[in-house]
Design a protein around this motif. Structure first.
Motif, PDB file in Angstrom:
ATOM      1  N   ARG A 108       0.770  -1.225  -0.042  1.00  0.00           N
ATOM      2  CA  ARG A 108       0.002   0.027   0.044  1.00  0.00           C
ATOM      3  C   ARG A 108       0.692   1.269  -0.040  1.00  0.00           C
ATOM      4  NH1 ARG A 108      -4.876   1.421   2.779  1.00  0.00           N
ATOM      5  NH2 ARG A 108      -5.435   3.616   1.599  1.00  0.00           N
ATOM      6  N   LEU A 109       1.887   1.249   0.802  1.00  0.00           N
ATOM      7  CA  LEU A 109       2.712   2.453   0.898  1.00  0.00           C
ATOM      8  C   LEU A 109       3.591   2.705  -0.839  1.00  0.00           C
ATOM      9  CD1 LEU A 109       4.778   2.031   4.143  1.00  0.00           C
ATOM     10  CD2 LEU A 109       3.130   3.871   3.449  1.00  0.00           C
ATOM     11  N   PRO A 133       8.058  13.879   4.526  1.00  0.00           N
ATOM     12  CA  PRO A 133       6.489  14.228   4.686  1.00  0.00           C
ATOM     13  C   PRO A 133       5.483  13.267   4.041  1.00  0.00           C
ATOM     14  CG  PRO A 133       7.914  16.027   4.164  1.00  0.00           C
ATOM     15  CD  PRO A 133       8.835  15.042   3.832  1.00  0.00           C
ATOM     16  N   TYR A 134       5.901  12.754   2.924  1.00  0.00           N
ATOM     17  CA  TYR A 134       4.936  12.006   2.194  1.00  0.00           C
ATOM     18  C   TYR A 134       4.925  10.294   3.044  1.00  0.00           C
ATOM     19  CZ  TYR A 134       5.179  14.549  -2.065  1.00  0.00           C
ATOM     20  OH  TYR A 134       5.334  15.528  -2.985  1.00  0.00           O
ATOM     21  N   LEU A 135       6.022  10.014   3.433  1.00  0.00           N
ATOM     22  CA  LEU A 135       5.819   8.817   4.262  1.00  0.00           C
ATOM     23  C   LEU A 135       4.960   9.066   5.602  1.00  0.00           C
ATOM     24  CD1 LEU A 135       9.272   7.292   4.084  1.00  0.00           C
ATOM     25  CD2 LEU A 135       7.494   6.443   2.878  1.00  0.00           C
ATOM     26  N   ARG A 136       4.987  10.099   6.432  1.00  0.00           N
ATOM     27  CA  ARG A 136       4.251  10.531   7.213  1.00  0.00           C
ATOM     28  C   ARG A 136       2.848  10.344   6.941  1.00  0.00           C
ATOM     29  NH1 ARG A 136       6.606  14.610   8.492  1.00  0.00           N
ATOM     30  NH2 ARG A 136       8.411  13.617   9.820  1.00  0.00           N
ATOM     31  N   ASN A 140       0.118   7.631   8.572  1.00  0.00           N
ATOM     32  CA  ASN A 140      -0.920   8.136   9.239  1.00  0.00           C
ATOM     33  C   ASN A 140      -2.403   8.131   8.533  1.00  0.00           C
ATOM     34  OD1 ASN A 140       0.721   9.319  10.949  1.00  0.00           O
ATOM     35  ND2 ASN A 140       0.620  11.550  10.107  1.00  0.00           N
ATOM     36  N   LEU A 141      -2.481   7.980   7.238  1.00  0.00           N
ATOM     37  CA  LEU A 141      -3.859   7.825   6.661  1.00  0.00           C
ATOM     38  C   LEU A 141      -4.017   6.242   6.754  1.00  0.00           C
ATOM     39  CD1 LEU A 141      -6.121   8.356   4.757  1.00  0.00           C
ATOM     40  CD2 LEU A 141      -4.561   8.059   2.624  1.00  0.00           C
ATOM     41  N   ILE A 142      -3.044   5.266   6.700  1.00  0.00           N
ATOM     42  CA  ILE A 142      -3.208   3.953   6.713  1.00  0.00           C
ATOM     43  C   ILE A 142      -3.722   3.551   8.322  1.00  0.00           C
ATOM     44  CG2 ILE A 142      -2.369   1.389   6.843  1.00  0.00           C
ATOM     45  CD1 ILE A 142      -0.521   2.687   4.307  1.00  0.00           C
ATOM     46  N   ASN A 143      -3.135   4.113   9.188  1.00  0.00           N
ATOM     47  CA  ASN A 143      -3.463   3.887  10.836  1.00  0.00           C
ATOM     48  C   ASN A 143      -4.886   4.369  10.954  1.00  0.00           C
ATOM     49  OD1 ASN A 143      -0.986   2.586  11.148  1.00  0.00           O
ATOM     50  ND2 ASN A 143       0.187   4.506  11.702  1.00  0.00           N
ATOM     51  N   ARG A 156     -19.879  -4.168  21.870  1.00  0.00           N
ATOM     52  CA  ARG A 156     -20.130  -3.465  22.918  1.00  0.00           C
ATOM     53  C   ARG A 156     -19.531  -2.158  22.994  1.00  0.00           C
ATOM     54  NH1 ARG A 156     -22.634  -5.576  27.395  1.00  0.00           N
ATOM     55  NH2 ARG A 156     -21.185  -4.302  28.758  1.00  0.00           N
ATOM     56  N   ALA A 157     -19.878  -1.046  23.648  1.00  0.00           N
ATOM     57  CA  ALA A 157     -19.177   0.268  23.533  1.00  0.00           C
ATOM     58  C   ALA A 157     -17.924   0.269  24.476  1.00  0.00           C
ATOM     59  CB  ALA A 157     -20.038   1.460  24.085  1.00  0.00           C
ATOM     60  N   ASP A 158     -18.037  -0.813  25.584  1.00  0.00           N
ATOM     61  CA  ASP A 158     -17.076  -0.855  26.845  1.00  0.00           C
ATOM     62  C   ASP A 158     -16.158  -2.020  26.353  1.00  0.00           C
ATOM     63  OD1 ASP A 158     -19.125  -2.741  29.274  1.00  0.00           O
ATOM     64  OD2 ASP A 158     -18.769  -2.927  26.891  1.00  0.00           O
ATOM     65  N   GLN A 159     -16.335  -2.640  25.155  1.00  0.00           N
ATOM     66  CA  GLN A 159     -15.303  -3.642  24.685  1.00  0.00           C
ATOM     67  C   GLN A 159     -13.932  -2.974  24.156  1.00  0.00           C
ATOM     68  OE1 GLN A 159     -16.733  -5.863  21.431  1.00  0.00           O
ATOM     69  NE2 GLN A 159     -15.239  -7.142  21.294  1.00  0.00           N
ATOM     70  N   VAL A 160     -12.719  -3.835  24.790  1.00  0.00           N
ATOM     71  CA  VAL A 160     -11.576  -3.406  24.540  1.00  0.00           C
ATOM     72  C   VAL A 160     -11.135  -4.190  23.181  1.00  0.00           C
ATOM     73  CG1 VAL A 160      -9.096  -3.487  25.217  1.00  0.00           C
ATOM     74  CG2 VAL A 160     -10.875  -3.515  27.033  1.00  0.00           C
ATOM     75  N   ILE A 161     -10.748  -3.272  22.379  1.00  0.00           N
ATOM     76  CA  ILE A 161     -10.189  -3.654  20.774  1.00  0.00           C
ATOM     77  C   ILE A 161      -8.726  -3.587  20.686  1.00  0.00           C
ATOM     78  CG2 ILE A 161     -10.782  -3.167  18.473  1.00  0.00           C
ATOM     79  CD1 ILE A 161     -13.268  -1.926  19.252  1.00  0.00           C
ATOM     80  N   ASP A 162      -8.146  -4.603  19.972  1.00  0.00           N
ATOM     81  CA  ASP A 162      -6.655  -4.619  19.709  1.00  0.00           C
ATOM     82  C   ASP A 162      -6.451  -3.845  18.336  1.00  0.00           C
ATOM     83  OD1 ASP A 162      -6.293  -7.551  21.290  1.00  0.00           O
ATOM     84  OD2 ASP A 162      -5.706  -5.621  22.232  1.00  0.00           O
ATOM     85  N   ILE A 163      -5.662  -2.738  18.031  1.00  0.00           N
ATOM     86  CA  ILE A 163      -5.632  -2.056  16.830  1.00  0.00           C
ATOM     87  C   ILE A 163      -4.440  -2.106  16.343  1.00  0.00           C
ATOM     88  CG2 ILE A 163      -5.915   0.025  15.604  1.00  0.00           C
ATOM     89  CD1 ILE A 163      -8.176   0.872  17.608  1.00  0.00           C
ATOM     90  N   GLN A 164      -4.179  -2.754  15.115  1.00  0.00           N
ATOM     91  CA  GLN A 164      -2.620  -2.626  14.774  1.00  0.00           C
ATOM     92  C   GLN A 164      -2.428  -1.463  13.853  1.00  0.00           C
ATOM     93  OE1 GLN A 164      -2.431  -5.807  11.817  1.00  0.00           O
ATOM     94  NE2 GLN A 164      -0.407  -6.493  12.746  1.00  0.00           N
ATOM     95  N   LEU A 165      -1.214  -0.784  14.440  1.00  0.00           N
ATOM     96  CA  LEU A 165      -0.716   0.312  13.873  1.00  0.00           C
ATOM     97  C   LEU A 165       0.649   0.117  13.431  1.00  0.00           C
ATOM     98  CD1 LEU A 165      -2.064   3.004  16.593  1.00  0.00           C
ATOM     99  CD2 LEU A 165      -3.056   2.473  14.503  1.00  0.00           C
ATOM    100  N   PHE A 166       0.942   0.941  12.620  1.00  0.00           N
ATOM    101  CA  PHE A 166       2.537   0.818  11.909  1.00  0.00           C
ATOM    102  C   PHE A 166       3.137   2.012  12.339  1.00  0.00           C
ATOM    103  CE2 PHE A 166       1.370  -2.868   9.537  1.00  0.00           C
ATOM    104  CZ  PHE A 166       0.118  -2.987   9.377  1.00  0.00           C
ATOM    105  N   LYS A 167       4.518   1.714  12.107  1.00  0.00           N
ATOM    106  CA  LYS A 167       5.441   2.871  12.287  1.00  0.00           C
ATOM    107  C   LYS A 167       6.019   3.330  10.906  1.00  0.00           C
ATOM    108  CE  LYS A 167       8.565   3.142  15.566  1.00  0.00           C
ATOM    109  NZ  LYS A 167       9.783   2.696  16.349  1.00  0.00           N
ATOM    110  N   ARG A 168       6.249   4.656  10.800  1.00  0.00           N
ATOM    111  CA  ARG A 168       6.754   5.198   9.538  1.00  0.00           C
ATOM    112  C   ARG A 168       8.021   4.857   9.277  1.00  0.00           C
ATOM    113  NH1 ARG A 168      10.206   9.247   7.835  1.00  0.00           N
ATOM    114  NH2 ARG A 168      10.948   9.814   9.638  1.00  0.00           N
ATOM    115  N   PRO A 169       8.153   3.983   8.027  1.00  0.00           N
ATOM    116  CA  PRO A 169       9.525   3.497   7.727  1.00  0.00           C
ATOM    117  C   PRO A 169      10.533   4.602   7.187  1.00  0.00           C
ATOM    118  CG  PRO A 169       8.209   3.487   5.938  1.00  0.00           C
ATOM    119  CD  PRO A 169       7.093   3.707   7.106  1.00  0.00           C
ATOM    120  N   SER A 170      11.865   4.357   7.272  1.00  0.00           N
ATOM    121  CA  SER A 170      12.527   5.156   6.799  1.00  0.00           C
ATOM    122  C   SER A 170      12.673   5.188   5.128  1.00  0.00           C
ATOM    123  CB  SER A 170      14.112   5.113   7.267  1.00  0.00           C
ATOM    124  OG  SER A 170      14.524   3.976   6.776  1.00  0.00           O
ATOM    125  N   VAL A 171      13.179   6.356   4.577  1.00  0.00           N
ATOM    126  CA  VAL A 171      13.360   6.615   2.993  1.00  0.00           C
ATOM    127  C   VAL A 171      14.259   5.397   2.596  1.00  0.00           C
ATOM    128  CG1 VAL A 171      14.071   7.785   1.044  1.00  0.00           C
ATOM    129  CG2 VAL A 171      12.870   8.929   3.053  1.00  0.00           C
TER     130      VAL A 171
END
Length: 734
Positions: A108-109, A133-136, A140-143, A156-171
């Protein structure tokens, strides 16, 4: 108005596409296609140095048709050789889910970066100052999309959800991924880590009102060229004449002018032009459109979509409602169905047509498989005179963002088959398949063929549940549409072909342009097979009571003992299974003498029929199973099963449940006196021609089959019903 039919041309063979990057297997001997001559190909052997052979186009097509050869496209390309070396022959679906997620994020990147390069008109330099700036922004858009997808879902509104986030790669990291991706022909496997609401609105108008209006709308197809306003006035006059002698309770309602003109707008444009201006004018007009269209080769552009219909609306607005008996009209349930269709844009021919009550990854997979499968048995089953010859291996399929296309099962199949799934941009209506208008055209043409001969015996089956009634109607509808596609639509002059017919356009185009030939039987297994576990034994691996053996299995048994290993089974072919080894996936054939033409559904139905008799339930010889299969083929049940017209598609869990219920510890053994299988048995009474519908569970009644023994196993009847009728208890798509 009657139209002169166009005689279908004879189809002998298609030109098969190959290049030196492909591998042609004649039997077990591999060849490299060197170059093409007018009448065939020059091939060089991979195994024997200096050996070259010449093979004609007709011989190539015949070998592929008979399963004596197969083509492995791009097998010898540098990218595929590199990936086979890196991953030791493993396929995409064998990778860990976490690794797949990472690879898809990296892809996707790269694609977002490529889009920005296209917008800038040049490739952006790989420097930290320019691309940071592009990678950032990309990350941010994918996350943000991942967060929105997780928090907006059900729960449920009080349900704990695991969300997968990605770190910005270097150029530097992006450039490494970028180089890997394009060096491997944009194959996503190159990016794998190399270390270890509210419902639909249903048909609300009185169907009798719409059916009468639809009948009157056909008066627009007249050489006198009446205007829509004139036809609508004629409709109002006919409606008044119809209602005057009737009491108010039985009078028909009026359809609005907008609705009436919408019906006319759904008629096929070429059909309308012939009816109003004549065939010569229509051919001259639409030939100009054809010359301006740049898709000419079969398979160059394949459109696939699931079209959502209200069942009542489809029956009424296609003109079929008018020919139904009154009891059937009153029983039509208010449900929605989907027709999955694939159309070759170059020839306008249907490559697949599949009905579904709830489209998911399983139904999309069946539609994709239908594109690459031989469908001539379907044309024989519905009684069509024109064979369904359209089949090929697509390289690109254009589809939308429907859940059935983004499902995990669908995406895995596209990747395993090396088919690119592309969403076409907006603003190109000339390249879209017009599936909805195609159905309207078929309905308009087919109604006169079936007056008084369809659906009649559905009323004799008692009061069915709405969903079951819907299933029966959908199965009969799909038979009618397949018949109409093959004998009417494929042989009718088409607007997009300049007056040519889809069937003849396919025959002509496959003689002029190469096509990618569909995968061989063992490759179909690895692409569409369902994964499960199988235990090795001294006899091999047993699944559905069938034992499969291979030299590699014996070697693994000696090394690891009797352990469970991953296997794949193909519902369309019980002849073999796939199994996972250190060398990748291999194919093991059965050692009980089972014929390649037997599907798992047919095998399950035969076992169910035997379990109804205690005298044969425990017999393990292939003779009794072949006798049961021949009985099913003789009375047409096998053809019905093989047609696969049920709107519900079984998933892996269903087959595993049937294996547990029907087979257990039972094992088939080879027999010396095994009878030959019937290749083409007589079909069951065809409701399209004889006006009767045979209820499938009744085919196992005492007056249909042999006399049952006392205390027959009721569980087998239940399994047969699930295989042969539209059961709505199938598992969810994974």
């Amino acid at each position: 108005m009657n139209f002169m039919s166009v005689h279908p041309r004879h189809f002998s063979h298609a030109l098969v596409s190959m290049c030196p990057l492909d591998r042609f297997l004649k039997g077990e001997e591999p060849f490299i296609p060197m170059y093409r001559v007018d009448a065939g190909w020059r091939l060089r052997s991979e195994a024997i140095e200096g050996r070259e052979i010449y093979i004609s186009h007709i011989e190539i097509h015949d070998l592929l048709e008979n399963g004596k050869a197969k083509i492995q496209y791009n097998f010898n390309s540098p990218a595929q050789q590199l990936l086979r070396n890196i991953f030791r022959g493993e396929t995409w679906d064998e990778q860990e889910i976490e690794d797949q997620t990472i690879a898809l994020y990296r892809e996707r990147l790269i694609l977002m970066f490529a889009a920005d390069c296209d917008a800038a008109g040049k490739r952006l330099p790989f420097s930290e100052g320019v691309l940071a700036p592009y990678l950032r922004k990309y990350t941010n858009l994918i996350n943000a999309e991942n967060v929105a997808k997780a928090t907006d879902g059900e729960g449920r509104a009080d349900q704990v959800i695991d969300i997968q986030l990605f770190k910005r790669p270097s150029v530097k990291t992006l450039k490494r991924w970028h180089d890997r991706y394009y060096a491997c022909d944009m194959d996503v496997m190159a990016l794998l880590p190399r270390h270890r609401g509210p419902g639909h609105k249903l048909f609300a108008i009185n169907p009798l009102d719409v059916a009468f209006a639809h009948k009157m709308a056909r008066e627009y197809l007249d050489r006198r060229r009446p205007t829509m306003a004139h036809v609508y006035r004629s409709y109002l006059a006919a409606l008044k004449a119809h209602n005057d002698p009737l009491p108010p309770s039985r009078q028909l309602g009026k359809v609005s002018r907008k609705k009436f003109e919408t019906m006319i707008g759904k008629f096929d444009k070429f059909h309308v032009t012939i009816a109003r201006h004549g065939e010569k004018y229509a051919i001259r007009k639409f030939m100009a459109i054809r010359r301006s269209f740049n898709v000419l080769a079969p398979g160059q552009r394949i459109e696939m979509d699931f079209v959502n219909f209200d069942l009542m609306s489809l029956i009424v607005e296609s003109g079929i409602f008018n020919v139904l008996p009154l009891p059937v009209q009153e029983k039509i349930p208010r449900v929605r169905i989907y027709f999955g269709a694939a159309i070759d844009v170059a020839t306008r021919g249907f490559l697949a047509l599949k009905a579904s009550l709830n489209p998911n990854g399983a139904s999309a997979a069946e539609t994709i498989r239908m594109i690459m499968s031989d469908k001539r048995h379907l044309s024989a089953y519905v009684g069509a005179q024109t064979p369904w010859i359209q089949k090929l291996r697509p390289s690109v399929i254009y589809h939308d963002n429907g859940t059935e296309f983004i499902a995990k099962r669908t995406q895995e199949i596209l990747r395993l088959a090396r088919i690119e799934g592309t969403r076409p941009p907006a603003g190109q209506p000339a390249c879209r398949p017009f599936i909805e208008s195609a159905f309207g055209t078929i309905g308009l043409l087919i109604a006169p063929y079936f007056e008084g001969r369809t659906f009649s015996s559905i009323t004799e089956k008692g009061d069915y549940e709405p969903e079951k009634m819907a299933s029966l109607l959908v199965e009969e509808l799909i038979k009618i549409f397949i018949f109409a596609v093959l004998d009417i639509y494929h042989n009718k002059p088409h607007a997009g072909l300049g007056g040519n017919t889809p069937h003849n356009a396919w025959v002509e185009a496959t003689k002029e342009y190469d096509i990618l030939y569909p995968p061989a039987r063992d490759e179909m297994l690895l692409i569409f097979g369902h994964k499960t576990k199988g235990r090795m034994s001294p006899y091999g691996i047993t699944f559905m009571g069938i034992t499969y053996d291979h030299p590699e299995l014996r070697r693994m048994l000696a090394k690891f003992g009797q352990v469970d290993i991953p296997i794949k089974f193909d519902p369309e072919c019980a002849f073999h299974i796939g199994f996972k080894t250190e060398k990748g996936w291999l194919v093991a054939e059965n050692n009980v003498g089972l014929d390649p033409s037997v599907s798992l559904a047919e095998w399950i139905a035969a076992r169910s029929e035997l379990r109804a008799h205690y005298a044969t339930a425990a017999e393990q010889g292939m003779k009794v199973m072949y006798d049961a299969i021949n009985r099913l083929r003789a009375i047409g049940v096998a053809a019905t099963i093989r047609a696969g017209l049920s709107p519900s598609v079984p998933v892996a869990a269903d087959y595993l449940r049937w294996e547990s219920q029907l087979f257990g510890e039972w094992r088939a053994v080879a027999s010396e006196d095994t009878p030959p299988l019937l290749l083409e048995g007589p079909l069951a009474d065809d409701p399209l021609n004889l006006g009767s519908v045979v209820e499938r569970p009744e085919l196992f009644r005492k007056d249909k089959m042999e006399e049952r023994e006392p205390n027959a196993d009721d569980e087998s009847d239940k399994a047969v019903d699930e295989i042969q009728t539209s059961s709505f208890s199938y598992g969810e798509d994974d």
